[in-house]
Design an enzyme around this catalytic site. Structure first.
Site, PDB file in Angstrom:
ATOM      1  N   THR A 160       0.866  -1.194   0.000  1.00  0.00           N
ATOM      2  CA  THR A 160       0.000   0.000   0.000  1.00  0.00           C
ATOM      3  C   THR A 160       0.901   1.243   0.000  1.00  0.00           C
ATOM      4  OG1 THR A 160      -0.297  -0.173   2.397  1.00  0.00           O
ATOM      5  CG2 THR A 160      -2.044  -1.066   1.013  1.00  0.00           C
ATOM      6  N   LYS A 186       3.958  -6.580   4.369  1.00  0.00           N
ATOM      7  CA  LYS A 186       3.636  -5.220   3.913  1.00  0.00           C
ATOM      8  C   LYS A 186       3.222  -4.395   5.122  1.00  0.00           C
ATOM      9  CE  LYS A 186       0.177  -3.374   3.282  1.00  0.00           C
ATOM     10  NZ  LYS A 186      -0.846  -2.507   3.988  1.00  0.00           N
ATOM     11  N   THR A 197      -1.454  -2.566  10.343  1.00  0.00           N
ATOM     12  CA  THR A 197      -2.053  -2.620   9.016  1.00  0.00           C
ATOM     13  C   THR A 197      -1.151  -3.495   8.196  1.00  0.00           C
ATOM     14  OG1 THR A 197      -2.901  -1.362   7.169  1.00  0.00           O
ATOM     15  CG2 THR A 197      -0.783  -0.709   8.000  1.00  0.00           C
ATOM     16  N   GLU A 283       6.647   4.914   7.491  1.00  0.00           N
ATOM     17  CA  GLU A 283       6.285   6.126   6.768  1.00  0.00           C
ATOM     18  C   GLU A 283       7.181   7.281   7.192  1.00  0.00           C
ATOM     19  OE1 GLU A 283       1.677   4.907   5.814  1.00  0.00           O
ATOM     20  OE2 GLU A 283       2.117   6.136   7.568  1.00  0.00           O
ATOM     21  N   ASN A 407       0.618  10.827   5.667  1.00  0.00           N
ATOM     22  CA  ASN A 407      -0.667  10.527   6.281  1.00  0.00           C
ATOM     23  C   ASN A 407      -1.686  11.633   6.125  1.00  0.00           C
ATOM     24  OD1 ASN A 407      -0.600   7.820   7.416  1.00  0.00           O
ATOM     25  ND2 ASN A 407       1.292   8.617   8.313  1.00  0.00           N
ATOM     26  N   SER A 412      -5.938  11.289  -0.740  1.00  0.00           N
ATOM     27  CA  SER A 412      -6.230  12.239  -1.813  1.00  0.00           C
ATOM     28  C   SER A 412      -5.424  11.919  -3.064  1.00  0.00           C
ATOM     29  CB  SER A 412      -5.996  13.660  -1.334  1.00  0.00           C
ATOM     30  OG  SER A 412      -4.815  13.736  -0.572  1.00  0.00           O
TER      31      SER A 412
END
Lengths: 412, 412
Positions: A160, A186, A197, A283, A407, A412
């Site tokens: 993702t 992942k 996640t 991230e 994040n 978007s």
């Protein structure tokens, strides 16, 4: 932005006899990307897993648990796993369960088995209806390219916000039989034990009895996937699945056997590698941080303190800035919730640098030594509690501008 | 970057008879800024406070507690509070205690009282030695400008990463006597209950018996300073002190009296105002978020869920982005640690928008409605658990790029 994250070389990913993988571009959320994966298992395979503890556990997780539970009665083996990205099918109520079951039924029809012999997984955005028709439409493509030598594509299919696929293999020789283990994982945000996640799938060609495999997956997860944190957010979908295809001539049927210990060591080692890859790809991560808390009264209190440090935004931004503002670590230890902690006996080290001695600044500590370590991309924080013999280690990363950007922009 | 944070008007800050304030530029960490504050109390004053629960509680906090405890035996009243910024005197071991006591002794000499009649406070960087000589050198200047009408300068003197001073006053008439309350607070990061790098000082001219004041300060803090969070980091130095000078003709000597209830309401209201100012000035904050959890079985579980939402970096970045990625709120509820939570009975509202109904997406929910609320600078998240009668409210802010910048650069 990933920290020393090795890009898997497709040729290094060893096929595991008894498991074939097929991928598709189903357009679940975006077009032209691999977002659907089918893993087909030999009828001899056993499967066990650990799942998120989030109360809002996703529909596919609920269906997985039900199908694994049904297995105990029916003895019809699990024949395939199906994973989609782009939508978590979580916070979707009854409709989510209907859609997860419909996915299983569609794949079962293609493979000629029962829906209860399929385990479904989803990852992506929460609280939006699963576009199950697109998944069903993509399944024939995935089934059409099923092959054992397809782990690299499989790793790509479950990404993702990951910056690159995560996969690794190893072999181990037990009782003269060479066993292969290959796994993929992942996840890059919403990462905290127990599970995030995060998805992890590992297969071995050893033959492992069902209850033994269930024991093994928990033991391995507790020392790997349950020891990582990026942002403290435990997701609704986390799962780590271990498949033993039974294609090789090694049988593990007893958790007290030397074969079990040898295979567990290999599974745990590969699990740590795969779970650390998730942190390395955290991230916005620029630093890979190992936090070890030693000499505690219990493992639980060591983990509490390690996570308190690992979750502190102030500690994480200091790592990002390479700023030895190490009092923030003491503050995080102090509010970890270990109520009878005697801080006057506590020692803190940053790699080889002794920072805090008996609860205060080590008189020999020099700012330039702290600065030197903080500039590294890999840092170990070591806390010694002087309360007992227990210890715990977790892995985490820093908090950077890019975490906020990723994040704030994710949908978007 | 502050969110609807009113700048106090000096003339609006009412003096409280019986308490005089004097400030100085002591150069604790940086030159040419107000960084030292002395609050001198009338001999009739009573003082009570609540302090950080961090195990690494700072040296001045330990000294405060000891002096307040000694008060019970000696009956020599507290005569002054002294506050420095620039250095927290935390994680400083025995030397820290020596320095905090030396500060008290120096001020006591200037005021002609005992060191035990002084309460010291520090805020700033942790794990660095307190430059006590600079503080001692600055005290005569602070004592030299002691005056009752000096609350604005006082508020400026306790600022660290605050973007502006925080202060407010109110009056209340009880039994025909008009009572004044004025308070100041500071803090913008490392904020979480119970108490943070936050300091709050409030004075009233009512006469309040010592045990009654101790009860009142706890009750007020539990509904104000203990209900805010910016980053989940509970600091080593947090303190909220309430002073009752006894200069006015209102005496409160019983916690069951109507006078107590009336004064408590005023103290709680002003405490909420001062504590919410801290959130409005949260490091990098662009949104002020109220989180209310209702219909819970216990207040504790409501607070757990509220803090789980309020601490989630994923929820906080979604608020920053004005992105109605509201599944992240469900995920945070799910991992809050309320193990028997039945999510299928849960409802979630964003202001007036009903987002999740019975645990899934409300069929009538429209993305544009969520988007409309997310764009506001003030947002209320309301969770209804359908488990009982308990409720809790906390206040927090979003997580922005500026939070990372501020905390990555704080010491440099």
């Amino acid at each position: 932005m990933a920290v020393n994250l090795p890009l898997p070389v497709p040729a290094s990913l060893k096929p595991v006899a008894g498991i074939a993988l097929g991928h598709a571009e189903a357009g679940v959320r975006k077009a032209n990307r691999k977002d659907l994966l089918v893993m087909k298992l030999a009828p001899t395979a056993t499967v066990a897993g650990v799942f998120t503890t989030n109360r809002f556990c996703a529909a596919p997780v609920q269906v997985c648990k039900a199908h694994l539970e049904a297995l105990r009665i029916s003895e019809s083996p699990i024949r395939a796993l199906v994973i989609n990205t782009g939508n978590a099918n979580a916070g979707t109520g009854e409709a989510g369960l209907v859609n997860a079951n419909a996915t299983c039924a569609a794949l079962a029809e293609l493979l000629g088995c029962e829906a209860a012999q399929i385990l479904p997984f989803s990852t992506g955005v929460i609280l939006e209806p699963l576009p199950v028709d697109r998944i069903k439409a993509g399944l024939p493509q995935a089934v059409g390219n099923l092959q054992e030598d397809n782990w690299y594509n499989a790793a790509e299919s479950i990404m993702t916000t990951d910056t690159q696929p995560k996969a690794a293999s190893r072999t181990v020789t037990i009782n003269g039989v060479t066993i292969t283990l290959t796994g993929i994982s992942k996840g890059a945000g919403m990462i905290k034990p127990n599970m995030a996640t995060m998805l992890g799938f590992m297969a071995t060609d050893a033959k492992v009895a069902q209850p033994v495999l269930e024991h093994m997956v928990k033991e391995a997860a507790d020392k790997s996937f349950n020891c990582i944190t990026i942002d403290g957010d435990t997701s609704t979908n986390d799962s780590f699945m271990l498949v033993a295809t039974g294609a090789a001539a090694l049988e593990v049927s007893d958790i007290d056997s030397p074969e079990y210990a040898a295979l567990l060591a290999a599974v745990t080692g590969l699990s740590q590698e795969l779970s650390q890859m998730i942190v390395r790809d955290g991230e916005g991560a620029t630093k890979f941080i190992t936090i070890t808390v030693e000499d505690g009264a219990t493992v639980e209190e060591c983990r509490k303190i390690a996570y308190s440090i690992g979750h502190s935004p102030l500690v994480k931004t200091a790592f990002f800035a390479s700023d030895p503002n190490l009092g923030r670590i003491l503050a995080a230890i102090g509010y970890a919730g270990v109520d009878d902690l005697d801080v006057s006996r506590l020692n803190l080290y940053l790699d080889d640098v002794w920072v805090a001695k008996n609860g205060g600044r080590n008189p020999d500590y020099r700012e330039e030594d702290g600065q030197r370590v903080m500039k590294q991309s890999e840092i170990t924080v070591r806390v010694k509690l002087a309360r007992g013999e227990a210890a715990a280690t977790i892995w985490t990363c820093d908090l950077s501008h890019d975490y906020v950007s990723i994040n704030a922009d994710y949908r978007s």
